[in-house]
Scaffold this motif. Sequence first.
Motif, short mmCIF file in Angstrom:
data_model
loop_
_atom_site.label_atom_id
_atom_site.label_comp_id
_atom_site.label_asym_id
_atom_site.label_seq_id
_atom_site.Cartn_x
_atom_site.Cartn_y
_atom_site.Cartn_z
N SER A 48 0.82 -1.21 0.00
CA SER A 48 0.00 0.00 0.00
C SER A 48 0.85 1.26 0.00
N VAL A 49 2.01 1.21 0.65
CA VAL A 49 2.89 2.39 0.64
C VAL A 49 3.37 2.65 -0.79
N THR A 50 3.64 1.59 -1.54
CA THR A 50 4.03 1.76 -2.95
C THR A 50 2.90 2.44 -3.72
N ALA A 51 1.67 1.94 -3.52
CA ALA A 51 0.51 2.52 -4.22
C ALA A 51 0.32 3.98 -3.83
N ASN A 52 0.41 4.26 -2.54
CA ASN A 52 0.22 5.64 -2.09
C ASN A 52 1.33 6.56 -2.59
N SER A 53 2.53 6.00 -2.79
CA SER A 53 3.63 6.82 -3.32
C SER A 53 3.32 7.25 -4.75
N ILE A 54 2.70 6.35 -5.53
CA ILE A 54 2.37 6.71 -6.92
C ILE A 54 1.40 7.88 -6.92
N MET A 55 0.47 7.87 -5.97
CA MET A 55 -0.54 8.94 -5.90
C MET A 55 -0.02 10.14 -5.10
N LYS A 56 1.21 10.05 -4.62
CA LYS A 56 1.81 11.08 -3.73
C LYS A 56 0.90 11.32 -2.53
N LEU A 57 0.46 10.22 -1.94
CA LEU A 57 -0.43 10.30 -0.77
C LEU A 57 0.29 9.84 0.50
N ILE A 58 1.61 9.94 0.50
CA ILE A 58 2.37 9.59 1.70
C ILE A 58 2.19 10.73 2.70
N PRO A 59 1.67 10.41 3.93
CA PRO A 59 1.42 11.50 4.88
C PRO A 59 2.71 12.20 5.30
N SER A 60 2.77 13.50 5.04
CA SER A 60 3.95 14.30 5.37
C SER A 60 3.64 15.14 6.62
N PRO A 61 4.57 15.45 7.50
CA PRO A 61 6.01 15.27 7.33
C PRO A 61 6.54 13.91 7.79
N ALA A 62 5.69 13.06 8.40
CA ALA A 62 6.22 11.79 8.92
C ALA A 62 6.77 10.91 7.80
#
Length: 332
Positions: A48-62
Amino acid sequence: MEKILDIQDLHVSFQTYGGEVQAIRGVNLELYKGETLAIVGESGCGKSVTANSIMKLIPSPAGKIKQGSIAFKGKDLTKMSDKAIRKVRGIDISMIFQDPMTALNPTLTIGDQLTEGVRQHRRVSSAEANKQAIEMLKLVGIPNPDERMKQYPHQFSGGMRQRIVIAMALICEPELLIADEPTTALDVTIQAQILQLFQRIQRETGVSIILITHDLGVVAKVADRVSVMYAGKVVETGTRRDIFHRPSHPYTQGLLHSVPRLDQKGEKLIPIDGTPPDLFSPPEGCPFTARCPHAMEVCSRIYPFHSELSETHAVDCWLQDERAKKYMASPS
Ligand code: SF4
């Protein structure tokens, strides 16, 4: 075949009170036009982190993409501004999440929710947006779409709600659809219907699909190619046939031995003992070493090279690499 997505050496980490979690550690993935790529693996392996990275949905700043590139039709999504990526989301790339109830707003009608995206991204009139929404409901198999447009999510069954979420994801005609465990919350009959729906939609629209799942039964039904992830890495990639008939990484073999298969009646199920490594301080060598029945001395020290077994099949495992002997530590 045209390559529409090319992920190279992706590293994603999360800062927590306990330290840095290295969730993705050098992932390489490719997706071709009109194909379905399944990404499989245990919970926490980084699917899921890979998928969210494609959508740039990685929660920032963590969370942070620390390294690597995600090229969609030649453009690196990791380098795009938030404004630019918002235009890509929903129009070029759409995502379907696991639980349809959380993806739908209970206070808005289905019609409002379906037309919102198309009006925002395509700037069409309400009448045109309504027409497109009704067409989309027909495509995903919702009966009486004109009437159903006026209803709220709670008036639909779980399977129907998932069809609506799929319609919402497809209404702007994306070229890439990412489905993160889209059938996990559904019973098996509805699951089969939704998988058939994906196949029909792909035939009719030519959309490329990334399917994130832990369910090998789902993979066997719909995937063209499969990438197996373990501890933040892709450890094996191949066609569906490569993975199901010639699994070459002991983790892939373990996954296949731990689920019942109709084509192998009477075989005993064998669970994979142990747990994945701690991603606060992942091991230097192969992360599967502690659980692997074939582990060798070199495995715990050095991560295996990427071995191409055929044009379609590749694996990261010392068992498939003649150089393993060369890298064995000499006896003291
Ligand atoms: Fe097992 Fe070694 Fe292959 Fe890792 S590299 S899967 S430990 S044999």
